[in-house]
Design an enzyme around this catalytic site. Structure first.
Site, PDB file in Angstrom:
ATOM      1  N   ALA A 135      19.744 -31.450 -26.968  1.00 21.52           N
ATOM      2  CA  ALA A 135      20.916 -30.571 -27.910  1.00 21.52           C
ATOM      3  C   ALA A 135      20.715 -29.313 -27.650  1.00 21.52           C
ATOM      4  O   ALA A 135      21.756 -28.478 -27.986  1.00 21.52           O
ATOM      5  CB  ALA A 135      21.089 -31.102 -29.175  1.00 21.52           C
ATOM      6  N   ALA A 136      19.746 -28.742 -26.913  1.00 23.60           N
ATOM      7  CA  ALA A 136      19.588 -27.001 -26.814  1.00 23.60           C
ATOM      8  C   ALA A 136      20.559 -26.545 -26.073  1.00 23.60           C
ATOM      9  O   ALA A 136      21.419 -25.635 -26.423  1.00 23.60           O
ATOM     10  CB  ALA A 136      18.246 -26.804 -26.360  1.00 23.60           C
ATOM     11  N   GLY A 137      21.295 -27.106 -24.920  1.00 27.25           N
ATOM     12  CA  GLY A 137      22.105 -26.844 -23.914  1.00 27.25           C
ATOM     13  C   GLY A 137      23.564 -26.926 -24.760  1.00 27.25           C
ATOM     14  O   GLY A 137      24.416 -26.172 -24.546  1.00 27.25           O
ATOM     15  N   ASP A 138      23.823 -27.968 -25.630  1.00 33.96           N
ATOM     16  CA  ASP A 138      24.758 -28.188 -26.471  1.00 33.96           C
ATOM     17  C   ASP A 138      25.208 -27.206 -27.214  1.00 33.96           C
ATOM     18  O   ASP A 138      26.255 -26.612 -27.492  1.00 33.96           O
ATOM     19  CB  ASP A 138      25.046 -29.566 -26.764  1.00 33.96           C
ATOM     20  CG  ASP A 138      24.849 -30.619 -25.727  1.00 33.96           C
ATOM     21  OD1 ASP A 138      25.394 -30.544 -24.633  1.00 33.96           O
ATOM     22  OD2 ASP A 138      24.403 -31.641 -26.060  1.00 33.96           O
TER      23      ASP A 138
END
Length: 310
Positions: free
Chosen positions: A249-252
């Site tokens: 979820a870092a990119g999200d």
């Protein structure tokens, strides 16, 4: 003032499994833990935008029974889920996420209801978009659904952001006419292949993709931060030094925060989005790991040190 955000995208049940390392072909490993929670790139980005302070609506689809908890989780962050369809004969999407001791992950997705979002729900939601609003798309729902939403959003004068993740596998998955592409390095190179672009450097790839698509481009670089080509300007923004435990979820988080903070100048927008992503990787889980704006502001005040830009 933050723009209104409409997220058209995926909502999943995530099974996060901790393993010492990612298994190879034919290999069986024992896991240390299994955690089940809400995920999906659409849901994660909606949560990130809401926690950044934006007013957020979510359009998608879940199973009538197994999706109840997912809707409650979105509502807990103040997200409007009136446009999320509950389908009787289709289960919610599901993702199996393997996370190793280096915080790297490997993900397998069963699309489920994410591939059955009714066209009418998308049309109804996009009719209410206003100039200055933001439509946020990913690549975990059918490309035809994303293209329809993008067309309607442009007609309404809204800004269209496409996080081309997971990386498109064919030209049929491309969403033309978007205002901003958000990708990582792998996704950037995949888009370049699909547009028949050959270039060695990330900067050159971004420039040529921007010329081919008419979109601004931001490429996230993990621990190195992000590179950008926005309104003809190019540069890099550094990431904060952290000890990562789970990169899920870092990119999200970056995409949701960046969409929500459209009222800020580009340097501040990038800084907040990167700081939010840096905090995300210090916690386990998908949407549960995404920080609130107060946490992002706090780390900026308490620890200003960042990696040096390239």
């Amino acid at each position: 003032m933050s723009p209104g955000i409409l997220v058209v995208g995926s909502i999943n049940i995530d099974d996060a499994i901790r393993v010492p390392r990612l298994p190879g072909p034919g290999e069986t490993l024992s896991a240390s833990t299994l955690d089940t929670a809400m995920g999906g790139k659409g849901a994660n980005q909606a949560v990130a935008a809401a926690r950044a302070g934006a007013t957020v609506r979510m359009i998608g689809a879940v199973g009538a029974q197994d999706g109840i908890a997912l809707l409650h989780a979105l509502q807990a962050d103040g997200i409007d889920v009136d446009g999320v369809q509950r389908l009787d004969r289709t289960p919610s999407g599901r993702a199996v996420v393997l996370i190793d001791d280096r915080a790297e992950n490997s993900i397998v997705i069963v699309p489920g209801a994410n591939h059955a979002i009714p066209e009418g729900a998308v049309r109804d939601a996009c009719r209410t978009l206003l100039p200055g609003d933001v439509l946020l798309l990913q690549n975990e729902i059918p490309a035809a659904t994303s293209r329809l939403a993008a067309d309607l959003a442009r007609e309404a004068g809204a800004t269209v952001i496409w996080n081309a993740a997971p990386a498109p596998t064919s030209a049929d998955e491309l969403v033309p006419g978007v205002d901003l592409l958000v990708v990582n390095e792998h996704e950037l190179r995949r888009l370049a292949d699909l547009h028949r672009i050959e270039a060695a450097s990330t900067d050159r790839l971004m420039t040529e993709i921007a010329q081919a698509t008419g979109a601004d481009v931001i490429c996230t670089l993990g621990a190195e931060g992000a590179a950008y080509r926005v309104a003809g300007a190019t540069g890099t923004a550094p990431a904060r030094r952290v000890d990562a435990v789970d990169t899920t979820a870092a990119g999200d988080t970056f995409a949701g925060y960046f969409a929500a903070l459209a009222h800020l100048p580009l340097p501040g927008r990038l800084r907040h989005a990167l700081d939010a992503a840096s905090l995300t990787v210090t916690n386990r889980g998908a949407s549960s790991s995404i920080p609130h704006r107060s946490d992002v502001d706090r780390i900026a005040q308490a620890a200003p040190e960042r990696n040096t830009a390239a």
